[in-house]
Design an enzyme around this catalytic site. Structure first.
Site, PDB file in Angstrom:
ATOM      1  N   CYS A   2       0.823  -1.240   0.063  1.00 44.36           N
ATOM      2  CA  CYS A   2       0.091  -0.018  -0.067  1.00 44.36           C
ATOM      3  C   CYS A   2       0.743   1.113   0.019  1.00 44.36           C
ATOM      4  O   CYS A   2       1.903   1.370   0.867  1.00 44.36           O
ATOM      5  CB  CYS A   2      -0.938   0.333   1.238  1.00 44.36           C
ATOM      6  N   ARG A  27       3.742  -0.186  -4.927  1.00 46.27           N
ATOM      7  CA  ARG A  27       3.602  -0.779  -3.738  1.00 46.27           C
ATOM      8  C   ARG A  27       2.394  -1.560  -3.466  1.00 46.27           C
ATOM      9  O   ARG A  27       2.127  -2.252  -2.277  1.00 46.27           O
ATOM     10  CB  ARG A  27       3.597   0.429  -2.736  1.00 46.27           C
ATOM     11  N   TRP A  77      -2.768  -2.902  -1.551  1.00 44.27           N
ATOM     12  CA  TRP A  77      -2.399  -4.189  -1.724  1.00 44.27           C
ATOM     13  C   TRP A  77      -3.261  -4.956  -0.597  1.00 44.27           C
ATOM     14  O   TRP A  77      -2.767  -4.774   0.617  1.00 44.27           O
ATOM     15  CB  TRP A  77      -0.960  -4.519  -1.648  1.00 44.27           C
ATOM     16  N   ASN A 103      -1.282   2.434   5.734  1.00 44.27           N
ATOM     17  CA  ASN A 103      -0.787   1.158   5.042  1.00 44.27           C
ATOM     18  C   ASN A 103       0.047   0.488   6.232  1.00 44.27           C
ATOM     19  O   ASN A 103       0.403   0.838   7.141  1.00 44.27           O
ATOM     20  CB  ASN A 103       0.712   1.884   4.447  1.00 44.27           C
ATOM     21  N   GLY A 104      -0.439  -0.821   6.327  1.00 45.09           N
ATOM     22  CA  GLY A 104       0.007  -1.759   7.534  1.00 45.09           C
ATOM     23  C   GLY A 104      -1.314  -2.623   7.940  1.00 45.09           C
ATOM     24  O   GLY A 104      -2.192  -2.663   7.131  1.00 45.09           O
ATOM     25  N   GLU A 484      16.620 -17.814  -8.815  1.00 43.19           N
ATOM     26  CA  GLU A 484      16.512 -16.657  -9.285  1.00 43.19           C
ATOM     27  C   GLU A 484      15.957 -16.534 -10.570  1.00 43.19           C
ATOM     28  O   GLU A 484      14.832 -16.016 -11.068  1.00 43.19           O
ATOM     29  CB  GLU A 484      17.856 -15.685  -9.085  1.00 43.19           C
ATOM     30  N   LYS A 488      12.127 -15.146 -11.237  1.00 43.18           N
ATOM     31  CA  LYS A 488      11.606 -14.190 -12.063  1.00 43.18           C
ATOM     32  C   LYS A 488      10.680 -14.693 -13.139  1.00 43.18           C
ATOM     33  O   LYS A 488       9.712 -13.934 -13.469  1.00 43.18           O
ATOM     34  CB  LYS A 488      12.979 -13.854 -13.215  1.00 43.18           C
ATOM     35  N   GLU A 491       7.105 -15.180 -11.235  1.00 42.82           N
ATOM     36  CA  GLU A 491       6.543 -13.856 -10.999  1.00 42.82           C
ATOM     37  C   GLU A 491       5.911 -13.040 -11.858  1.00 42.82           C
ATOM     38  O   GLU A 491       4.745 -12.402 -11.777  1.00 42.82           O
ATOM     39  CB  GLU A 491       7.201 -13.144  -9.834  1.00 42.82           C
ATOM     40  N   HIS A 507      16.435 -37.529  -8.012  1.00 43.77           N
ATOM     41  CA  HIS A 507      16.148 -37.936  -6.392  1.00 43.77           C
ATOM     42  C   HIS A 507      14.460 -37.422  -6.491  1.00 43.77           C
ATOM     43  O   HIS A 507      13.901 -37.603  -5.105  1.00 43.77           O
ATOM     44  CB  HIS A 507      16.385 -37.186  -5.195  1.00 43.77           C
ATOM     45  N   LYS A 606       5.870  -4.208  -4.610  1.00 37.55           N
ATOM     46  CA  LYS A 606       7.274  -4.031  -4.661  1.00 37.55           C
ATOM     47  C   LYS A 606       8.003  -4.279  -3.010  1.00 37.55           C
ATOM     48  O   LYS A 606       9.025  -4.844  -2.795  1.00 37.55           O
ATOM     49  CB  LYS A 606       7.726  -2.736  -4.847  1.00 37.55           C
TER      50      LYS A 606
HETATM   51  O1  M6R Z   1      12.851  -5.504  -0.735  1.00 39.83           O
HETATM   52  P1  M6R Z   1      13.258  -6.744  -0.593  1.00 39.83           P
HETATM   53  O2  M6R Z   1      14.637  -6.935  -1.329  1.00 39.83           O
HETATM   54  O3  M6R Z   1      13.495  -6.984   0.769  1.00 39.83           O
HETATM   55  O4  M6R Z   1      12.123  -7.612  -1.074  1.00 39.83           O
HETATM   56  C1  M6R Z   1      12.265  -9.138  -0.959  1.00 39.83           C
HETATM   57  C2  M6R Z   1      11.214  -9.711  -1.938  1.00 39.83           C
HETATM   58  O5  M6R Z   1       9.759  -9.206  -1.531  1.00 39.83           O
HETATM   59  C3  M6R Z   1      11.461  -9.318  -3.329  1.00 39.83           C
HETATM   60  O6  M6R Z   1      12.938  -9.677  -3.940  1.00 39.83           O
HETATM   61  C4  M6R Z   1      10.539 -10.218  -4.288  1.00 39.83           C
HETATM   62  O7  M6R Z   1      10.883 -11.494  -4.191  1.00 39.83           O
HETATM   63  C5  M6R Z   1      10.876  -9.711  -5.690  1.00 39.83           C
HETATM   64  N1  M6R Z   1       9.379  -9.415  -6.359  1.00 39.83           N
HETATM   65  C6  M6R Z   1      11.621 -10.437  -6.549  1.00 39.83           C
HETATM   66  O8  M6R Z   1      11.762  -9.968  -7.899  1.00 39.83           O
END
Ligand code: M6R
Length: 611
Positions: A2, A27, A77, A103-104, A484, A488, A491, A507, A606
């Site tokens: 948010c 956000r 969010w 926010n929270g 990673e 990517k 997501e 395995h 984010k």
């Molecule tokens: O701001 P941060 O690095 O602490 O965030 C951690 C994760 O939320 C962040 O890396 C998330 O997995 C991204 N969307 C990855 O692309």
């Protein structure tokens, strides 16, 4: 999660709120709303779905809304209550005079709601936030002072929040407060701003004041008053923000993600700058304030992080153990905080976070700090909540990252780990790492070479975009690269992608392989090359669709792999910093080809500021 924004001044508040929400869209983006004071009446405008839906409503009512010179806005969010118009912020009280954005999470909202309902408050949403609107309105009824009403309300609220509040009878006052959620005030001439994050302010002012937990700030066009929760005045510390508005532009790229991928060569140069000058000089890392003798004698390191930052931490573990021989545990922050962790003053705890606002990681580092550990924070936001917990702070200098999928912040975190590991090794006097230093200095050129061949990866992406599943395999230091690459892809394209250590394939996961399963082998030259090659043979024998990502020029690979992504030759130890680039591009082009929302994938935000 948010974003909140507030404006009080002499301009059309709506324009500033909409701009602010647009820059905070990373956000959260499942609903949004604003509250303005039009000719002595608080009016709410809200919409479910993307911000554009709110913009459309605003456009239709612009002549009315634009009369207001005060307003608060919110981009959501969802946590409590579905992303509907009713649950969108701002929320109001029975009489409609108070409007609140939040926010929270208000943890005791159920008890508060029951209490307020028994006093006659009627709730219109399922959110935790609406309790705050009713609570502040009740307190205002008793005190006739909005700052005092908010202060008294925060005494009863438990949980995390950043709040902005306006009242119909006070057309030039915003009251804002925070606890465990970010809040920054922007100071202008005859106008003031408040927001969750700097991007919402930066095009209007560079003069800022970060609000601390349990402080309450009252903004008018010409004044700022800051108090603590016990009504004591607090000294106001202002600073000039080092940001340029241009950082928030796509600069001609179709998406922020593509722009941020292309920024990576310069990000590497930035991170290295001033720290690694020449291969025969030691790394300079003044940010590490831990006494050198203590650093030499460290018996243990723990690293906490989430998502992409966690993958950078896994590479960091490999480097520190390899160069320094110190055992390193890496754990997702969300697990670390819910078990008995063996941490003490002889443990170095490293928190890694792009945003510095990830709730799980903040809690984890606070937990470790309370046990006396030295806290080292690696973050892209030296102005963040997490940074303020640091004993040692390494800012990664990637510049603002807008795309929800992290790319340039990952490379910046990786390079920071290379510098940290080399620095620690040099303090310990254990090894000569001049070859690696040389390679680090020329890494940006190698990344540029990969980017120059992005069309090849785009073709590959089109070929594989319609597969439902994907497997990434690697071993050793590139296992985090496999994780990673898979993260990517899943997501931003919603394809079910998983990273495995290549040795684990047999395995269990090998049972899934057939001609509907692409397997991407990260096959970088080095000690595990032959092993991954055999694991790839095993996958090929099960008819998997084989793709290689390699720095090898061996033409025999053409028999085994249907497609090969070739990158410049690089040492195994540094290869994660190069191998990840084609994987970012592959995920980007698949998502773009499938027509997904690349920069704002569904269900994500984010900064994840809830545990
Ligand atoms: O701001 P941060 O690095 O602490 O965030 C951690 C994760 O939320 C962040 O890396 C998330 O997995 C991204 N969307 C990855 O692309």
């Amino acid at each position: 999660m948010c974003g909140i924004v507030g404006y009080v001044g002499n301009k059309k508040a709506v324009d500033i709120l909409v701009d602010g929400l647009t820059s905070l869209e990373y956000r959260g983006y499942d609903s949004s709303g604003i509250a303005v004071n039009v000719e002595g009446k608080v009016e709410l405008f809200k919409a479910a779905g993307k911000l554009q839906n709110l913009k459309n409503i605003i456009e239709k009512n612009y002549s009315e809304i634009s009369k207001s010179t005060i307003g608060i806005g919110h981009i959501r969010w969802a946590t409590h209550g579905a992303p509907t118009v009713e649950n969108a912020h701002p929320h109001s009280c029975n009489c409609g005079k108070v409007a609140v954005v939040h926010n929270g999470i208000i943890e005791n909202y159920k008890e508060l709601r029951a209490k307020l309902e028994s006093k006659g408050c009627t709730f219109r949403s399922q959110t935790d936030t609406e309790t705050v609107a009713h609570l502040v309105a009740t307190k205002y009824g008793e005190t006739h002072d909005l700052t005092e009403a908010v202060r008294l309300a925060t005494k009863e609220i438990e949980g995390a929040y950043a709040l902005c509040v306006i009242h119909q009878d006070l057309p030039d006052i915003i009251v804002a407060t925070r606890r465990n959620a970010p809040l920054v005030v922007g100071l202008g001439e005859g106008e003031n701003f408040v927001a969750s994050d700097v991007p919402a302010l930066i095009q209007y002012t560079k003069k800022a004041m970060y609000i601390e937990d349990n402080q309450i700030v009252t903004l008018t066009p010409d004044s700022i008053k800051l108090i603590d929760i016990d009504n004591n005045p607090v000294e106001q510390k202002t600073e000039m923000l080092p940001w340029e508005p241009v950082a928030l532009s796509k600069m001609g790229y179709k998406h922020f993600m593509l722009k941020e991928i292309h920024e990576q060569p310069d990000v590497v140069r930035n991170v290295l700058s001033g720290k690694l000058r020449a291969i025969d000089e030691n790394v300079i890392l003044k940010e590490v304030t831990l006494d050198r003798e203590k650093l030499k004698d460290l018996s243990r390191i723990q690293i906490v992080a989430c998502g992409t930052s966690l993958h950078a931490a896994l590479v960091g573990k490999y480097l520190i153990e390899e160069f320094c021989g110190i055992p390193v545990d890496v754990e997702p922050s969300s697990e670390y905080i819910y078990r008995k962790t063996i941490t003490d003053k002889n443990t170095l705890v490293i928190g890694v976070s792009q945003s510095g606002e990830t709730a799980d990681t903040i809690t984890a580092v606070r937990q470790a700090k309370s046990k006396g550990s030295h806290i080292l924070i690696i973050t892209n936001r030296p102005d963040s909540t997490m940074a303020r917990e640091a004993d040692s702070l390494i800012p990664v200098n990637a510049g603002i990252e807008v795309s929800v999928a992290a790319t340039k912040s990952y490379i910046a975190q990786l390079i920071s780990f290379y510098l940290l590991a080399i620095y620690m090794a040099e303090v310990k006097g254990v090894t000569d790492l001049s070859d690696l230093k040389h390679e680090l200095i020329i890494l940006p050129q190698k990344i540029e070479k990969v980017l120059a061949h992005k069309e090849d990866i785009q073709k590959l992406a089109r070929k594989f975009a319609n597969f439902k599943d994907f497997i990434f395999i690697a071993r050793g230091i590139n296992f985090p690269t496999a994780l990673e690459g898979a993260l990517k892809l899943k997501e931003i394209s919603y394809i079910n992608a998983t990273g495995y250590t290549a040795g684990e394939l047999k395995h269990g996961p090998i049972a899934m392989l057939d001609d509907s399963m692409p397997v991407l082998s990260i096959l970088m030259s080095g000690k595990v090359y032959d092993k991954i090659l055999s694991n790839s043979e095993e996958a090929k024998a099960r008819n998997a669709r084989m793709i290689a990502l390699t720095d090898s020029t061996d033409t025999k690979l053409d028999e085994l792999f249907e497609c090969i992504i070739r990158v410049p030759e690089i040492s195994e130890i540094l290869s994660p910093a190069l191998a990840v680039i084609p994987l970012q591009l592959l995920a980007y082009y698949i998502s773009e080809f499938l027509g997904k929302d690349v920069d704002q994938p569904r269900n994500l935000a984010k900064s994840v500021t809830v545990e």
